[in-house]
Motif scaffolding. Sequence first.
Motif, PDB file in Angstrom:
ATOM      1  N   VAL A  40       0.857  -1.182   0.000  1.00 52.08           N
ATOM      2  CA  VAL A  40       0.000   0.000   0.000  1.00 52.08           C
ATOM      3  C   VAL A  40       0.892   1.230   0.000  1.00 52.08           C
ATOM      4  CG1 VAL A  40      -1.705   1.349   1.279  1.00 52.08           C
ATOM      5  CG2 VAL A  40      -1.896  -1.138   1.203  1.00 52.08           C
ATOM      6  N   VAL A  42       0.640   4.999   0.656  1.00 48.71           N
ATOM      7  CA  VAL A  42      -0.266   5.946   1.315  1.00 48.71           C
ATOM      8  C   VAL A  42       0.083   7.368   0.897  1.00 48.71           C
ATOM      9  CG1 VAL A  42      -1.071   6.824   3.535  1.00 48.71           C
ATOM     10  CG2 VAL A  42      -0.574   4.377   3.263  1.00 48.71           C
ATOM     11  N   VAL A  63      -3.219   5.020  -2.590  1.00 50.77           N
ATOM     12  CA  VAL A  63      -4.308   5.809  -1.998  1.00 50.77           C
ATOM     13  C   VAL A  63      -3.907   7.280  -1.968  1.00 50.77           C
ATOM     14  CG1 VAL A  63      -5.754   6.167   0.042  1.00 50.77           C
ATOM     15  CG2 VAL A  63      -4.972   3.862  -0.537  1.00 50.77           C
ATOM     16  N   GLY A  89      -8.908   8.307  -1.019  1.00 52.87           N
ATOM     17  CA  GLY A  89      -9.066   8.132   0.418  1.00 52.87           C
ATOM     18  C   GLY A  89      -8.152   9.037   1.216  1.00 52.87           C
ATOM     19  N   ASP A  90      -8.460   9.157   2.482  1.00 50.26           N
ATOM     20  CA  ASP A  90      -7.773  10.019   3.430  1.00 50.26           C
ATOM     21  C   ASP A  90      -6.778   9.194   4.242  1.00 50.26           C
ATOM     22  OD1 ASP A  90      -7.283  11.559   5.903  1.00 50.26           O
ATOM     23  OD2 ASP A  90      -8.882  12.859   5.180  1.00 50.26           O
ATOM     24  N   VAL A  91      -5.610   9.740   4.498  1.00 47.11           N
ATOM     25  CA  VAL A  91      -4.608   9.009   5.269  1.00 47.11           C
ATOM     26  C   VAL A  91      -5.076   8.723   6.689  1.00 47.11           C
ATOM     27  CG1 VAL A  91      -2.692   9.929   3.934  1.00 47.11           C
ATOM     28  CG2 VAL A  91      -3.408  11.113   5.998  1.00 47.11           C
ATOM     29  N   LEU A  94      -8.076   5.322   5.983  1.00 50.76           N
ATOM     30  CA  LEU A  94      -7.704   4.600   4.779  1.00 50.76           C
ATOM     31  C   LEU A  94      -8.813   3.625   4.362  1.00 50.76           C
ATOM     32  CD1 LEU A  94      -3.961   3.836   5.588  1.00 50.76           C
ATOM     33  CD2 LEU A  94      -4.837   5.468   3.890  1.00 50.76           C
ATOM     34  N   SER A 106       5.004   5.402   2.407  1.00 53.37           N
ATOM     35  CA  SER A 106       4.525   6.772   2.226  1.00 53.37           C
ATOM     36  C   SER A 106       5.723   7.686   2.012  1.00 53.37           C
ATOM     37  CB  SER A 106       3.698   7.256   3.414  1.00 53.37           C
ATOM     38  OG  SER A 106       3.088   8.502   3.117  1.00 53.37           O
ATOM     39  N   GLU A 122      -3.597   4.419  11.487  1.00 52.79           N
ATOM     40  CA  GLU A 122      -4.012   3.811  10.234  1.00 52.79           C
ATOM     41  C   GLU A 122      -2.869   3.041   9.574  1.00 52.79           C
ATOM     42  OE1 GLU A 122      -7.492   4.084   8.336  1.00 52.79           O
ATOM     43  OE2 GLU A 122      -7.201   3.512  10.434  1.00 52.79           O
TER      44      GLU A 122
END
Length: 268
Positions: A40, A42, A63, A89-91, A94, A106, A122
């Motif tokens: 993922v 982020v 994301v 989406g928002d950190v 998620l 990230s 998250e």
Amino acid sequence: MSASVTTWAAGDYPAMARRLVPVAEAMVAAAAIRPDDRVVDVATGTGNAAILAAQRAARTVGVDFEPALLELARRRAADDGLTVDWRLGDVCRLPLADDSAEVVLSVFGVMYANDHDAAARELSRVCAPAGRVLLAAWTPGSLLPALGQVLGGYLPPPPAASGPPSRWGDRALVGPLLAAADLRITSTDVHRLDLRFTSADAATEFLIDTAGHVVAERDRLVAQGRWEALRADLRSFVGDRGVADDGGVRLGLEYLLLTATPSSAGTA
């Protein structure tokens, strides 16, 4: 942060993202991603780290909360024939299930969360018990945080946050933040990324044009007769921070690259 158009899309952030590719390369190499790993990315932005992970045959999700950047990332992956699951989406919330990934990345993304504690939780929540989290963040006092100080007198105050973004680039501060989310730092390294320009003026224009929150205020500052003052202050900043380099100028950007694992995985 909300899942709507933001000032990140107001300027030419993709031009900055292209300069940041070496950081994503360093992170993906450090992550030792294997084929079929669940990854993922982020706050993926234009998808630098997600695309590199997909090139390693990882099952990758990217994301971001800015639709325009996410669409650019989607086109980049498609052009390269890569499969990435892009999600808006928002950190701090998620759109992922618990234990979603062996590798959570990230690159200069989660550091801009309004709620640092929620963002750290998250990261921990979506990381599998035997997984790892890798983050890159600007160190306190380095070029981009210092640039923010120069701009502070011209721009509206940023949204209320639980700390400065560079908190994530200070091991003494980010360690307790991650520990509270059950993540233990296993390694940290300070790196430097050099940006080279043909002149100090070119560097100044780059810093302006790639900063959406600055571009978004241009009309207001012009109307107030303050735009040229902002440009002059940034030009002085570049003069102070830049280093002459083969007829041009070089700006050094220092960042922390860290790896953390769920505390349940044991000590490193």
